[in-house]
Design an enzyme around this catalytic site. Structure first.
Site, short mmCIF file in Angstrom:
data_model
loop_
_atom_site.label_atom_id
_atom_site.label_comp_id
_atom_site.label_asym_id
_atom_site.label_seq_id
_atom_site.Cartn_x
_atom_site.Cartn_y
_atom_site.Cartn_z
N SER A 15 0.84 -1.21 0.00
CA SER A 15 0.00 0.00 0.00
C SER A 15 0.87 1.26 0.00
CB SER A 15 -0.91 0.01 1.23
OG SER A 15 -1.43 1.32 1.40
N HIS A 73 -0.92 -1.39 -4.18
CA HIS A 73 -2.25 -1.08 -3.66
C HIS A 73 -2.40 0.43 -3.47
CE1 HIS A 73 -5.81 -2.32 -1.18
NE2 HIS A 73 -5.50 -1.29 -0.42
N ASP A 87 -4.72 3.39 -2.12
CA ASP A 87 -5.84 3.69 -1.22
C ASP A 87 -6.42 5.06 -1.51
OD1 ASP A 87 -6.05 1.41 0.57
OD2 ASP A 87 -4.05 1.95 1.26
N MET A 108 -9.09 7.85 -0.80
CA MET A 108 -9.99 8.24 0.30
C MET A 108 -10.55 9.63 0.04
SD MET A 108 -7.59 7.13 3.45
CE MET A 108 -6.87 5.49 3.57
N MET A 160 -12.08 3.97 -1.37
CA MET A 160 -12.82 4.23 -0.12
C MET A 160 -13.54 5.57 -0.29
SD MET A 160 -9.94 2.91 2.51
CE MET A 160 -8.70 2.98 1.25
N MET A 197 -11.49 -5.97 5.22
CA MET A 197 -10.77 -4.93 5.96
C MET A 197 -10.51 -5.43 7.37
SD MET A 197 -10.10 -2.49 3.95
CE MET A 197 -9.26 -1.57 5.23
N GLY A 247 -9.23 4.00 6.56
CA GLY A 247 -8.95 5.42 6.72
C GLY A 247 -7.48 5.73 6.95
N GLY A 261 -3.27 4.12 7.63
CA GLY A 261 -2.30 3.04 7.73
C GLY A 261 -1.81 2.93 9.16
N GLY A 262 -1.06 1.87 9.46
CA GLY A 262 -0.41 1.74 10.76
C GLY A 262 -1.31 1.38 11.92
N ASP A 286 -6.61 -6.55 4.33
CA ASP A 286 -6.00 -5.21 4.31
C ASP A 286 -6.08 -4.55 5.68
OD1 ASP A 286 -5.15 -2.66 3.67
OD2 ASP A 286 -6.82 -2.20 2.35
N GLY A 287 -4.91 -4.27 6.26
CA GLY A 287 -4.86 -3.52 7.51
C GLY A 287 -4.12 -4.26 8.61
N GLY A 288 -3.03 -3.67 9.09
CA GLY A 288 -2.29 -4.25 10.21
C GLY A 288 -1.56 -5.54 9.87
N GLY A 340 1.19 -1.99 4.22
CA GLY A 340 1.73 -0.65 4.01
C GLY A 340 2.94 -0.41 4.88
C1 DX5 Z 1 -6.51 1.51 5.33
C2 DX5 Z 1 -5.97 1.14 3.99
C3 DX5 Z 1 -4.83 0.18 4.03
C4 DX5 Z 1 -3.61 0.68 4.75
C5 DX5 Z 1 -2.77 -0.48 5.19
O1 DX5 Z 1 -7.68 2.23 5.17
O2 DX5 Z 1 -6.98 0.55 3.20
O3 DX5 Z 1 -4.49 -0.26 2.74
O4 DX5 Z 1 -2.83 1.53 3.96
O5 DX5 Z 1 -1.71 0.00 5.94
P1 DX5 Z 1 -1.01 -0.86 7.08
O6 DX5 Z 1 -0.44 -2.08 6.42
O7 DX5 Z 1 0.04 0.06 7.61
O8 DX5 Z 1 -2.07 -1.21 8.08
ZN ZN Z 2 -6.48 -0.46 1.23
#
Ligand code: DX5
Ligand code: ZN
Length: 218
Positions: free
Chosen positions: A9, A34, A36, A38, A69, A138, A143, A145-146, A176-178, A198
């Site tokens: 990401s 990827h 994102d 928003m 998103m 998800m 919304g 990353g991290g 996707d996420g964490g 990400g």
């Molecule tokens: C969150 C995004 C993710 C995010 C993932 O809304 O859709 O793609 O960037 O980031 P990490 O891997 O840091 O959780």
């Molecule tokens: Zn994403």
């Protein structure tokens, strides 16, 4: 051994050096990139849109994975089709479900796959799984990353994998996420095919090693 795909990401990349930083991750072995998108409306953050994606997506040698998103995604679908996408993922919460079949046909005719994403509190929409190429689970509130991986996502992935098997369907399961080595491992064990990551990849000292660790998961 099952082949795991990694989708890095760009939300965690160095925006002041965008193309070079993203290309470095591609050269380090990321299969997909990827994006994102928003809108500050569907989620509480604003990221980037068509022009930023296009500044990278035509130049890299990777599968372009666009995650929208945004509210009213259909209004912007043709714009994002100009970004050289391989996959466009819309949120289940933002569309009327009786339109999904037609959207898939429309995208597939242009050689683009359709993904449908579900937020952590959205139940699995079993009735549309026949009409998608990919389902994106998800594992954080969309919304930012991290964030920390939400463990209940594992149950969803498992159910999606079981249903796919039972119903003889072929959608991919992306999460996707964490995602890091530990959470990624758990996801792959219960059936995930594509790991979005990400911060774990972009902030790694050795990106090649970080990506390989995700790919080597059984
Ligand atoms: C969150 C995004 C993710 C995010 C993932 O809304 O859709 O793609 O960037 O980031 P990490 O891997 O840091 O959780
Ligand atoms: Zn994403």
């Amino acid at each position: 051994m099952k082949k795991v795909l990694v989708s890095a990401s760009i939300l965690s990349s160095d925006f002041s050096n965008l193309y070079y930083d993203v290309n470095d991750v591609v050269l380090s072995g990321s299969d997909w990139i990827h994006y994102d998108v928003m809108d500050g409306n569907f989620v509480n953050n604003i990221s980037f849109g068509v022009s930023v994606i296009s500044s990278i997506s035509f130049k890299i040698n990777a599968f372009n994975d666009i995650h929208l998103m945004i509210n009213e995604p259909l209004k912007y679908l043709d714009d994002f089709l100009k970004c050289n996408p391989n996959l466009i993922t819309l949120h289940y919460e933002t569309i009327e479900k009786n339109k999904i079949k037609n959207i898939k046909e429309y995208l597939n005719n242009k050689n683009v796959k359709l993904g449908i994403s579900i937020k952590p509190n959205t139940d699995i929409p079993y009735d549309i799984l026949n009409d998608v190429d990919l389902i994106l689970v998800m594992s954080v509130e969309p919304g930012f990353g991290g964030q920390k991986f939400i463990d209940s996502s594992l149950e969803k992935i498992k159910k999606l994998a079981q249903y796919r098997e039972k119903s003889n369907l072929s959608y991919l399961i992306e999460v996707d996420g964490g995602i890091n080595q530990e959470t990624g491992n758990k996801c792959v064990k219960v059936g995930a095919d594509v790991l979005v990551s990400g911060s774990y990849i972009f902030k790694a000292k050795d990106r090649k090693e970080a990506i390989n660790k995700l790919k080597e998961l059984v």
